[in-house]
Scaffold this motif. Structure first.
Motif, PDB file in Angstrom:
ATOM      1  N   ILE A  80      34.070  34.910  42.166  1.00  0.00           N
ATOM      2  CA  ILE A  80      33.913  36.448  42.861  1.00  0.00           C
ATOM      3  C   ILE A  80      34.221  37.351  41.877  1.00  0.00           C
ATOM      4  N   HIS A  82      35.545  40.729  40.201  1.00  0.00           N
ATOM      5  CA  HIS A  82      36.719  41.495  40.530  1.00  0.00           C
ATOM      6  C   HIS A  82      36.475  43.082  40.316  1.00  0.00           C
ATOM      7  N   HIS A  97      33.400  44.424  47.029  1.00  0.00           N
ATOM      8  CA  HIS A  97      33.810  42.993  46.908  1.00  0.00           C
ATOM      9  C   HIS A  97      32.908  42.327  48.128  1.00  0.00           C
ATOM     10  N   LEU A 279      38.522  34.258  42.563  1.00  0.00           N
ATOM     11  CA  LEU A 279      38.630  35.556  42.485  1.00  0.00           C
ATOM     12  C   LEU A 279      39.015  35.961  40.719  1.00  0.00           C
TER      13      LEU A 279
END
Length: 383
Positions: A80, A82, A97, A279
């Motif tokens: 993911i 950041h 996000h 993340l």
């Protein structure tokens, strides 16, 4: 003379007689050895023991180097991206996000098993202090390897008065089972930490940080997760891996730290992979980041991978100091990677990094106190 029609059938054990004829014992021995290559024999007598000794000394290295042949890499994470900047609003950060924004932030519980990392704990708690609702710490009078240890936190609790009003502290007695796998004791202590988390008053949808003391999430990461809605129920944090101090940056492959939206009866404190979501760039893992040489020795003997201390000289103070300043491996191991390219690329000492940008704020605000953790300060105190 023998009579006609008879012959002598007497046997002999002289295997050289037909070739060399009758001879003394010494001559017969020389005759037997004549067929051997003396150099090959010497090479065999010297080479085999040397090979066995070499495997004994470096067998672990050989095993790790050949790891790509017998073990496949784990399933890759879903990274993911950041996003963060102090001048961007939380609403925009959550939107970047793909998440919504909450009206109020979630409560955050930070839970750790504590061994002896007092300085790192101080840096961790100061980094997270503005965002954590309850700090939870459990320590035992036993290491994972069954060594009796003091309750270090209890002895230095005055250092942490700034979290006292938000601290749930507990102790658990070690079982001291001789010869037991250290991971069994570690699991036992993590189960005890589960109970302490419930005592601390955690509720459904509160955030629970699961990480070792030296795995420090950045404050802005935790602030993002407590304000954003629709975040994953289980989310691993990619941390920047450092060794001995923030001078030796190893890689960005630390992933065991995680944040969970708590579920009563389902959430269990663990230190293994529990999700595919990761993340990116979410903090720091500073491994073996100690002030004193004795602390290095204590951890090497105390933690679950004690089998890596294969020889007593690994614990020699002068050797440990040299290893720290070189950025080399305390256990003389090869990198734990899954491809030959990565193993070869990481062989040798870690190059020094002279960047102290984006480190924990409390560390940089207290440089005199924690100077040993900054670039150019590899010498350790002996106490």
């Amino acid at each position: 003379m023998l009579e006609s029609g008879y012959y002598n059938s007497k046997k002999t054990d002289d295997i050289c007689e037909d070739v060399c004829g009758p001879a003394s014992k010494a001559a017969r021995l020389r005759c037997i050895l004549k067929g051997f290559n003396l150099r090959a024999l010497l090479a065999l007598l010297i080479g085999v023991p040397l090979c066995i000794f070499g495997i004994y000394l470096h067998g672990q290295k050989i095993t790790y180097f050949l790891r790509p042949l017998w073990e496949s890499p784990p399933k890759p994470f879903n990274y993911i991206p950041h996003y963060y900047h102090e001048n961007v609003s939380m609403e925009n950060l959550c939107r970047l996000h793909g998440w919504g924004i909450r009206e109020t932030p979630r409560r955050v519980f930070d839970a750790v098993l504590f061994n002896n990392e007092l300085d790192i704990l101080s840096i961790r708690w100061n980094e997270l202090h503005p965002y954590v609702s309850e700090f939870i710490l459990l320590e035992s009078n036993s290491t994972f390897t069954g060594i009796v240890k003091p309750l270090f936190f209890a002895q230095h609790r005055d250092r942490f008065k700034f979290v006292e009003s938000r601290l749930t502290y507990g102790t658990v007695g070690g079982r001291f089972v001789k010869g037991e796998n250290p991971f069994v004791e570690e699991s036992y202590q993590r189960v005890a930490l589960d109970q302490l988390i419930r005592i601390a008053g955690i509720s459904d949808d509160d955030l629970l940080i699961m990480s070792d003391t030296d795995e420090i999430p950045s404050g802005h990461t935790i602030n993002l997760l407590r304000w954003c809605d629709e975040i994953p129920e289980k989310l691993h944090l990619q941390l920047r891996n450092y060794l001995y101090s923030f001078e030796f940056f190893l890689d960005d492959k630390s992933w065991r730290a995680s944040v969970h939206r708590y579920r009563t009866g389902k959430t269990r404190y663990a230190h293994y992979r529990q999700s595919d979501e990761l993340l990116a760039d979410s903090g720091w893992h500073c491994s073996f980041c100690f002030r004193y040489i004795d602390e290095f020795i204590f951890k090497m003997r105390a933690y679950s991978h004690v089998d890596r201390v294969r020889f007593k000289y690994y614990l020699k103070r002068s050797r440990i100091q040299d290893v720290i300043c070189q950025g080399a491996d305390l256990f003389d191991m090869l990198p734990e990677e899954y491809t030959f390219k990565e193993i070869i690329g990481k062989m040798g000492p870690i190059p020094s990094s002279y960047s102290a940008v984006h480190l924990p704020g409390y560390l940089l605000q207290n440089v005199d106190k924690y100077k040993y953790l900054l670039p150019g300060n590899c010498m350790r105190e002996s106490g």
